[in-house]
Design a protein around this motif. Structure first.
Motif, mmCIF file in Angstrom:
data_model
loop_
_atom_site.group_PDB
_atom_site.id
_atom_site.type_symbol
_atom_site.label_atom_id
_atom_site.label_comp_id
_atom_site.label_asym_id
_atom_site.label_seq_id
_atom_site.Cartn_x
_atom_site.Cartn_y
_atom_site.Cartn_z
ATOM 1 N N HIS A 1 1.002 -1.142 0.236
ATOM 2 C CA HIS A 1 0.191 0.090 0.009
ATOM 3 C C HIS A 1 0.810 1.180 -0.274
ATOM 4 C CE1 HIS A 1 0.784 0.459 3.983
ATOM 5 N NE2 HIS A 1 0.401 -0.818 4.563
ATOM 6 N N LEU A 2 0.208 2.548 -0.117
ATOM 7 C CA LEU A 2 1.002 3.674 -0.302
ATOM 8 C C LEU A 2 1.702 3.886 1.076
ATOM 9 C CD1 LEU A 2 -1.585 6.087 -1.900
ATOM 10 C CD2 LEU A 2 0.277 4.919 -2.852
ATOM 11 N N GLY A 3 1.455 3.415 2.205
ATOM 12 C CA GLY A 3 2.049 3.627 3.544
ATOM 13 C C GLY A 3 3.523 2.875 3.231
ATOM 14 N N ASP A 4 3.490 1.858 2.640
ATOM 15 C CA ASP A 4 4.727 0.926 2.430
ATOM 16 C C ASP A 4 5.624 1.761 1.204
ATOM 17 O OD1 ASP A 4 4.252 -1.210 4.003
ATOM 18 O OD2 ASP A 4 2.514 -2.060 2.326
ATOM 19 N N LEU A 5 5.073 2.318 0.587
ATOM 20 C CA LEU A 5 5.581 3.041 -0.505
ATOM 21 C C LEU A 5 6.559 3.977 0.102
ATOM 22 C CD1 LEU A 5 6.490 3.715 -3.393
ATOM 23 C CD2 LEU A 5 4.497 4.737 -3.806
ATOM 24 N N SER B 1 -5.366 13.565 -2.236
ATOM 25 C CA SER B 1 -4.371 13.463 -1.524
ATOM 26 C C SER B 1 -4.522 12.329 -0.745
ATOM 27 C CB SER B 1 -4.225 14.701 -0.667
ATOM 28 O OG SER B 1 -5.386 14.883 0.107
ATOM 29 N N TYR B 2 -3.349 11.615 -0.462
ATOM 30 C CA TYR B 2 -3.197 10.538 0.393
ATOM 31 C C TYR B 2 -2.370 10.641 1.548
ATOM 32 C CZ TYR B 2 -5.386 8.712 -4.068
ATOM 33 O OH TYR B 2 -6.070 8.510 -5.048
ATOM 34 N N GLY B 3 -2.589 10.334 2.656
ATOM 35 C CA GLY B 3 -1.541 10.513 3.897
ATOM 36 C C GLY B 3 -1.862 9.689 4.829
ATOM 37 N N PRO B 4 -0.956 9.497 5.996
ATOM 38 C CA PRO B 4 -1.170 8.753 7.212
ATOM 39 C C PRO B 4 -2.228 9.379 8.139
ATOM 40 C CG PRO B 4 0.779 10.141 7.434
ATOM 41 C CD PRO B 4 0.289 10.589 6.136
ATOM 42 N N ASP B 5 -3.049 8.512 8.839
ATOM 43 C CA ASP B 5 -4.181 8.853 9.674
ATOM 44 C C ASP B 5 -3.489 9.459 10.859
ATOM 45 O OD1 ASP B 5 -6.705 9.239 10.963
ATOM 46 O OD2 ASP B 5 -6.868 7.092 11.512
ATOM 47 N N ILE B 6 -3.230 10.858 10.924
ATOM 48 C CA ILE B 6 -2.657 11.554 12.254
ATOM 49 C C ILE B 6 -3.607 12.727 12.493
ATOM 50 C CG2 ILE B 6 -0.484 10.842 11.716
ATOM 51 C CD1 ILE B 6 0.171 13.269 10.731
ATOM 52 N N GLU B 7 -3.531 13.130 13.708
ATOM 53 C CA GLU B 7 -4.390 14.273 14.220
ATOM 54 C C GLU B 7 -3.852 15.516 13.506
ATOM 55 O OE1 GLU B 7 -5.906 16.132 18.549
ATOM 56 O OE2 GLU B 7 -4.074 14.558 18.481
ATOM 57 N N GLU C 1 -3.493 6.667 3.387
ATOM 58 C CA GLU C 1 -2.728 6.049 2.418
ATOM 59 C C GLU C 1 -2.514 4.494 2.763
ATOM 60 O OE1 GLU C 1 1.451 6.651 5.010
ATOM 61 O OE2 GLU C 1 0.946 8.002 3.341
ATOM 62 N N SER C 2 -2.648 4.132 4.187
ATOM 63 C CA SER C 2 -2.599 2.682 4.342
ATOM 64 C C SER C 2 -3.849 1.754 3.946
ATOM 65 C CB SER C 2 -2.534 2.582 5.914
ATOM 66 O OG SER C 2 -4.033 2.911 6.698
ATOM 67 N N GLY C 3 -4.744 2.405 3.354
ATOM 68 C CA GLY C 3 -6.035 1.742 2.735
ATOM 69 C C GLY C 3 -5.989 1.850 1.065
ATOM 70 N N VAL C 4 -4.978 2.280 0.588
ATOM 71 C CA VAL C 4 -4.983 2.180 -0.737
ATOM 72 C C VAL C 4 -3.612 1.406 -1.305
ATOM 73 C CG1 VAL C 4 -4.727 3.858 -2.666
ATOM 74 C CG2 VAL C 4 -5.874 4.784 -0.797
ATOM 75 N N LEU C 5 -3.996 0.742 -2.035
ATOM 76 C CA LEU C 5 -2.776 -0.497 -2.623
ATOM 77 C C LEU C 5 -2.115 0.415 -3.718
ATOM 78 C CD1 LEU C 5 -4.498 -3.777 -3.091
ATOM 79 C CD2 LEU C 5 -2.798 -3.087 -1.458
ATOM 80 N N ILE C 6 -0.754 0.466 -3.899
ATOM 81 C CA ILE C 6 -0.014 1.006 -5.006
ATOM 82 C C ILE C 6 -0.495 0.636 -6.392
ATOM 83 C CG2 ILE C 6 2.319 0.996 -6.217
ATOM 84 C CD1 ILE C 6 3.274 0.546 -3.397
ATOM 85 N N SER C 7 -1.304 -0.609 -6.491
ATOM 86 C CA SER C 7 -1.698 -1.019 -7.723
ATOM 87 C C SER C 7 -2.849 -0.215 -8.068
ATOM 88 C CB SER C 7 -1.810 -2.451 -7.939
ATOM 89 O OG SER C 7 -2.902 -2.864 -6.687
ATOM 90 N N GLU C 8 -3.705 0.253 -7.155
ATOM 91 C CA GLU C 8 -4.838 0.894 -7.406
ATOM 92 C C GLU C 8 -4.658 2.510 -8.254
ATOM 93 O OE1 GLU C 8 -7.769 1.474 -4.384
ATOM 94 O OE2 GLU C 8 -6.668 -0.101 -3.305
ATOM 95 N N LEU C 9 -3.177 2.829 -8.005
ATOM 96 C CA LEU C 9 -2.769 4.181 -8.758
ATOM 97 C C LEU C 9 -1.743 3.931 -9.811
ATOM 98 C CD1 LEU C 9 -2.665 6.272 -5.489
ATOM 99 C CD2 LEU C 9 -4.555 6.121 -6.889
ATOM 100 N N LEU C 10 -1.015 2.838 -9.694
ATOM 101 C CA LEU C 10 0.039 2.927 -10.602
ATOM 102 C C LEU C 10 -0.139 1.298 -11.223
ATOM 103 C CD1 LEU C 10 2.840 4.160 -8.449
ATOM 104 C CD2 LEU C 10 1.729 5.293 -10.241
ATOM 105 N N LYS C 11 -0.755 1.424 -12.509
ATOM 106 C CA LYS C 11 -1.187 0.132 -13.024
ATOM 107 C C LYS C 11 -0.245 -0.122 -14.503
ATOM 108 C CE LYS C 11 -5.770 0.939 -11.566
ATOM 109 N NZ LYS C 11 -7.223 1.059 -11.928
#
Length: 583
Positions: free
Chosen positions: A426-430, A457-463, A471-481
């Protein structure tokens, strides 16, 4: 407790950036503005159609609020006293003009006014200003005057002319600072006859007896001798008295200002004394047994928690990782600080704001890394020996693989990395892959963005951060195919590092460890080096001994423990070692 571990050098650089010691006020400003940065950049771009200068405006606001936080105190980057902030702006400009009197261009003044005008509009437009609207109007009106720092403007109602006096008065109320004043007068007065060969037991005993009425109540004999000794040393460190082995104490260069009751120099002299005393008090005890060292580490940890806003509850039950003796000694140590006025009375170990401003994050000064290695520090603070890592794959990945090129935007010469990435991450891994590939320590905020400016925009779940998607819920393959698909990544909204992620190839499979770096060029910029422009300037200065900033930049490197760097260096092996540790 989650481990607050210093990031280790992973690849690429011959050393890691160590940020300069800063006050908790500036840390709060950095965190607050980092959280606002993405929204401010978008707002600025829509308002001025020029998002590139948004970070310059925010940098000017950051510097002002940092100074304001140190002098006045700050709860939030959108909550401040307008007249006092105006006074800080005035002080900053007057200082710079005194440093460079030949510069009559007024450039700093113009930059600050424009930046703050935009920032005030932003916090008003986004509903973040919750105080009296009249204060905001007053500040905006003064910024728009032809010469807002004229005598007429400075005499306006609410002008913080007593700003330094207020802070100085707070300092003088601390028992340890008052004791410092008494000791300074005694040392260069009646104490001179007791000096002899130096500050031995006889001199310290005489000082304690002479100042018995001024000593904070509650210290035993041993504590009194230690406090008096450290206070005298602090007076010397701050330049208030001069001490020589075979000459009686004399007034130092800061003595006159130290005893004044008003003015910036008086505040600075008193503040320097407080800093010196805290530095001495928080030093690791020499030749200490394990129990004493453990108590020292625990008490410093409580101070750090107070700085971070999670002050330790005095009556809290003992944590089993700490011995009963160390627990009791740590409480005794904090009790001493309370007697000296350096920790506030109450149910928790909270700090007066000016004390918090002088304390560091217990990094370089209080914990000498040359004497305490990582494992010793970990044992001292009771941290786990290892940070939790993501689980390794039970079976080798057998699916499709993306060959990505990670290019640092605006870098000249180009700086890039080529990596092979499994589709199931996922994007967090990227984000972690990028951090390892550029040898950054993940100390700032970041975001991914698809569809260019104004896209998702995608980012970490922070206050306090508002991203369109986690970002942790979006796979890289959903955006880069497919080949030529792109994604943008931004890191550290202060320095403004931007990376273009582009799919070069989609491979059916790939043997070997994944993710993996297969190519790249040049060393990645050091963290906190000022963005691509600032890094280029530093590289130029480093490589040219005749450069006017060569000495300053080399000193900057030295502060990070680096003798030299090779900007052309690139180590694929070290990147892959870091990726292997991470994945």
């Amino acid at each position: 407790m989650a481990k607050k571990k210093k990031k280790q050098v992973k690849q690429g650089h011959p050393g890691r950036v160590q940020a300069p010691v800063v006050s908790i006020g500036r840390v709060k400003v950095d965190r607050g503005l980092d959280a606002l940065s993405p929204e401010f950049v978008r707002w600025y771009g829509q308002r001025r159609q020029d998002s590139e200068t948004a970070l310059l405006a925010l940098a000017a606001v950051r510097e002002t609020l940092g100074m304001y936080a140190e002098v006045v105190g700050l709860e939030s980057v959108t909550e401040f006293n307008a007249p006092k902030l105006f006074g800080v702006l005035n002080s900053m400009i007057e200082f710079e003009e005194a440093e460079e009197p030949e510069d009559l261009s007024g450039e700093l003044r113009m930059v600050l006014y424009m930046a703050w005008a935009d920032y005030l509009d932003f916090i008003e437009d986004t509903g973040r200003w919750t105080q009296d609207p009249a204060e905001l109007s007053w500040l905006r009106g003064n910024l728009e005057t032809a010469d807002p720092f004229s005598a007429e403007a400075l005499s306006s109602p609410g002008n913080p002319g007593a700003l330094e006096e207020q802070a100085l008065a707070e300092l003088r109320q601390l028992p340890i600072v008052e004791l410092g004043h008494g000791l300074a007068r005694w040392c260069i007065g009646k104490g001179a006859a007791e000096w002899g060969a130096g500050p031995g037991e006889q001199f310290l005993a005489a000082a304690a007896k002479a100042l018995e009425s001024e000593l904070p109540k509650g210290l035993d004999e041993a504590q009194t001798e230690l406090v008096v000794s450290q206070a005298i040393a602090s007076l010397a460190m701050a330049g208030i008295i001069t001490l020589e082995a075979h000459a009686s104490p004399k007034a130092g260069p800061a003595a006159e200002e130290f005893h004044k009751s008003e003015g910036q120099q008086a505040f600075s002299a008193n503040y320097a004394f407080l800093q010196a005393f805290l530095d001495l008090f928080l030093e690791a005890p020499e030749d200490a047994d394990e129990e004493t060292l453990e108590a020292w580490g625990l008490s410093n940890l409580w101070l750090l928690e107070a700085i971070e806003g999670s002050a330790h509850l005095v009556a809290a039950p003992r944590d089993e990782q700490w011995s009963p003796a160390a627990w009791a000694q740590a409480h005794q140590r904090l009790g001493e600080l309370r007697i000296l006025g350096l920790v506030e009375e109450g149910e928790r170990y909270t700090l007066p704001r000016l004390v918090a401003a002088t304390l560091t994050d217990l990094d370089d000064d209080e914990l000498d890394e040359e004497d305490l290695q990582d494992d010793e520090l970990d044992a001292l603070f009771g941290f786990d020996s290892e940070e939790p890592k993501r689980e390794k794959r039970a079976e080798p990945y057998a699916g499709k693989v993306l060959q990505l090129k990670l290019g640092l935007k605006e870098a000249k010469p180009p700086i890039w990395r080529r990596v092979l990435v499994p589709l199931d991450l996922h994007l967090g891994d990227l984000h972690d892959i990028i951090q390892a590939s550029f040898d950054w320590y993940d100390g700032h905020l970041h975001e991914f963005r698809s569809g260019g400016y104004g896209g998702t925009s995608y980012g970490p779940d922070i206050e306090h951060m508002e991203y369109d998607e986690d970002e942790s819920g979006v796979l890289i393959s959903e955006l880069l195919k497919a080949e030529k698909d792109r994604l943008d990544y931004a890191y550290d909204f202060g320095d403004g590092w931007e990376i273009r992620i582009e799919v070069e190839k989609v491979l059916d499979s790939e043997a070997g460890a994944l993710p993996r770096c297969t190519g790249g060029r040049r060393m990645a910029p050091l963290e906190d080096s000022g963005g691509t422009w600032g890094w280029s300037e530093k590289v130029a200065a480093i490589g040219d001994p005749a450069h006017p900033e060569h000495g300053e930049v080399m000193e900057w490197l030295g502060d990070m423990g680096l003798d030299e760097i090779d900007p052309a260096a690139f180590s694929m092996q070290q990147i892959n070692e870091a990726l292997d540790q991470e994945f």
